[in-house]
Write a protein that holds these residues in place. Structure first.
Motif, short mmCIF file in Angstrom:
data_model
loop_
_atom_site.label_atom_id
_atom_site.label_comp_id
_atom_site.label_asym_id
_atom_site.label_seq_id
_atom_site.Cartn_x
_atom_site.Cartn_y
_atom_site.Cartn_z
N ASP A 92 0.85 -1.28 0.03
CA ASP A 92 -0.13 0.23 0.04
C ASP A 92 0.82 1.44 -0.12
N PRO A 142 -4.28 2.62 -6.00
CA PRO A 142 -5.22 3.56 -5.61
C PRO A 142 -5.22 4.84 -6.28
N THR A 159 -9.38 1.27 -5.82
CA THR A 159 -10.52 2.52 -5.33
C THR A 159 -11.31 2.91 -6.50
#
Length: 437
Positions: free
Chosen positions: A73, A112, A140
């Motif tokens: 992440d 993301p 996302t």
């Protein structure tokens, strides 16, 4: 003695020939590079400082950034931030006044993506690109401004590929120059395709894959290629409300591959040359389905066809003659003995048929493994079908000559192959070549 210098000697070594070229030629050469590579040329000399910004093609791909196959992440957020700054710096250069081609190819790693990225896509659309290819794998929700993209009047080629579903809500469509459109992973309203076709008067190729449509109605006089692959609806899969209706008089290539039980109607396909048809889950193998002969009737003009016939129960007597068919490919699930009826049907109904390919969709891992297995399983796995010559009153007219028969993926299933060849020889007087692959 004459002093002859070889080409590329010290006298010519190190000369910057590219810098001496006209600006438009250098720009054309740089257009073959990715944008990241082009930006690096600014350090070469003063003349190259702003040259990169005038290159009309913007190309960004995951490979050029050296990201590993698995991204955590923290690394993903850091990359998206840096990439956003790079793309923004390119778009804000005064020299970037127009874009010919825009490619954003990040489909191999889930990232993301933020609203800033979709804002950059909006800014690219304002520069009137002729070609736009966006492939994104997002962790996302992508809040895409579809109205801006589908009203970019300069677009000739548009591809939007998303690994996670993206909703396309359109107020209007104005793509007067668009010739090719490919959509993957989108969800739309029931009137989306109607708006789309009205707003794309020059559309020649349409590809819809892994997308949500409850209704697919395509009526177009300009389409030449149509691909519908794994499209689905939010309604119950066997509901009559899910329908595919196609009327495209100038289509040359048609590919329909679906797992849902659509209500399918194909009309007005007089110029169709190649068709690829697969309807998994569309049939009930224990019941006769009247839609099957209607479907086959609509394909009667094709020159080549790739078919996943499944185990359809059908009345062959009501099916058409394929006057133009030259190449037939049947993709089978393991050893489907119903093909013994399907192949003779096409042979007798296709006077110009030259090539037949029977392909097993389940590939064997290795030839050596399969050989030992087939020897032991052949006596128990398959039931011998008695194949006899039909009586003259029942036999259809034999074809004089079939150029090639290919049997692919059944090489080690001897009993099935032998029965298949024997069946073929009942209906074809001469087979030029039989390839067992």
């Amino acid at each position: 003695m004459m002093n002859i210098k070889a080409h590329g000697s010290e006298e010519n070594y190190g000369i910057d020939k590219i810098s001496s070229l006209p600006d438009d030629v250098r720009t054309h050469i740089l257009s073959f590079l990715t944008t990241k590579e082009v930006v690096k040329t600014c350090i070469l000399s003063k003349r190259w400082i702003n040259t990169w910004a005038s290159v009309p093609d913007l190309k960004f791909g995951i490979e050029e950034f050296g990201l590993p196959e698995f991204v955590d992440d923290e690394m993903a957020v850091e990359f998206v931030t840096k990439f956003k700054l790079l793309l923004r710096s390119v778009l804000e250069k005064p020299e970037t006044s127009c874009v010919n081609k825009f490619q954003l190819l990040f489909d191999s790693v889930s990232l993301p993506w933020t609203r800033d990225i979709t804002d950059c896509i909006d800014d690219v659309m304002k520069l009137n690109p002729r070609e736009c290819l966006v492939n994104l794998d997002s962790s996302t929700n992508l809040n895409l401004n579809a109205n801006l993209i589908f009203n970019c009047a300069s677009l000739i080629h548009l591809r939007l590929w998303f690994s996670t579903r993206v909703d396309l809500e359109l107020n209007s469509v104005n793509l007067p120059c668009l010739k090719t459109l490919s959509l993957h992973g989108v969800a739309t309203s029931d009137n989306f395709l109607k708006k789309l076709l009205l707003g794309c008067p020059c559309l020649e190729e349409l590809e819809l894959q892994s997308s949500r449509f409850n209704i697919i109605e395509i009526c177009s006089n300009t389409l030449k290629k149509l691909v519908l692959c794994n499209c689905y609806g939010m309604r119950i899969p066997f509901c009559n409300g899910m329908r595919i209706h196609i009327s495209t008089p100038n289509v040359l290539y048609l590919d329909i591959h679906t797992f849902c039980r659509w209500n399918i109607l194909l009309l007005n396909l007089p110029l169709l040359v190649h068709a690829s048809i697969c309807f998994h889950g569309w049939y009930d193998q224990d019941e006769y389905d009247p839609r099957v002969p209607k479907l086959i009737q609509s394909l009667s003009n094709v020159e080549s066809i790739l078919f996943y016939p499944m185990e359809w129960k059908m009345d062959f007597s009501n099916c058409p003659v394929f006057d133009n068919l030259k190449s037939l490919v049947l993709v089978l699930v393991e050893c489907d003995f119903f093909v013994f009826d399907f192949v003779p049907f096409f042979i007798h109904q296709s006077p110009k048929l030259q090539e037949v390919t029977l392909e097993n969709c389940i590939k064997y891992e290795s030839e050596s493994e399969s050989e030992s297995e087939s020897e032991s399983e052949s006596d128990t796995e398959f039931v011998d079908e008695e194949i006899t010559q039909e009586g003259p009153e029942d036999a259809l007219v034999q074809r004089e000559f079939l150029k090639t028969v290919r049997i692919v993926g059944f090489k080690n299933i001897n009993k099935f192959v032998d029965q298949l060849i024997n069946k073929l020889l009942l209906h074809v007087k001469i087979i030029g070549e039989i390839d067992i692959i």
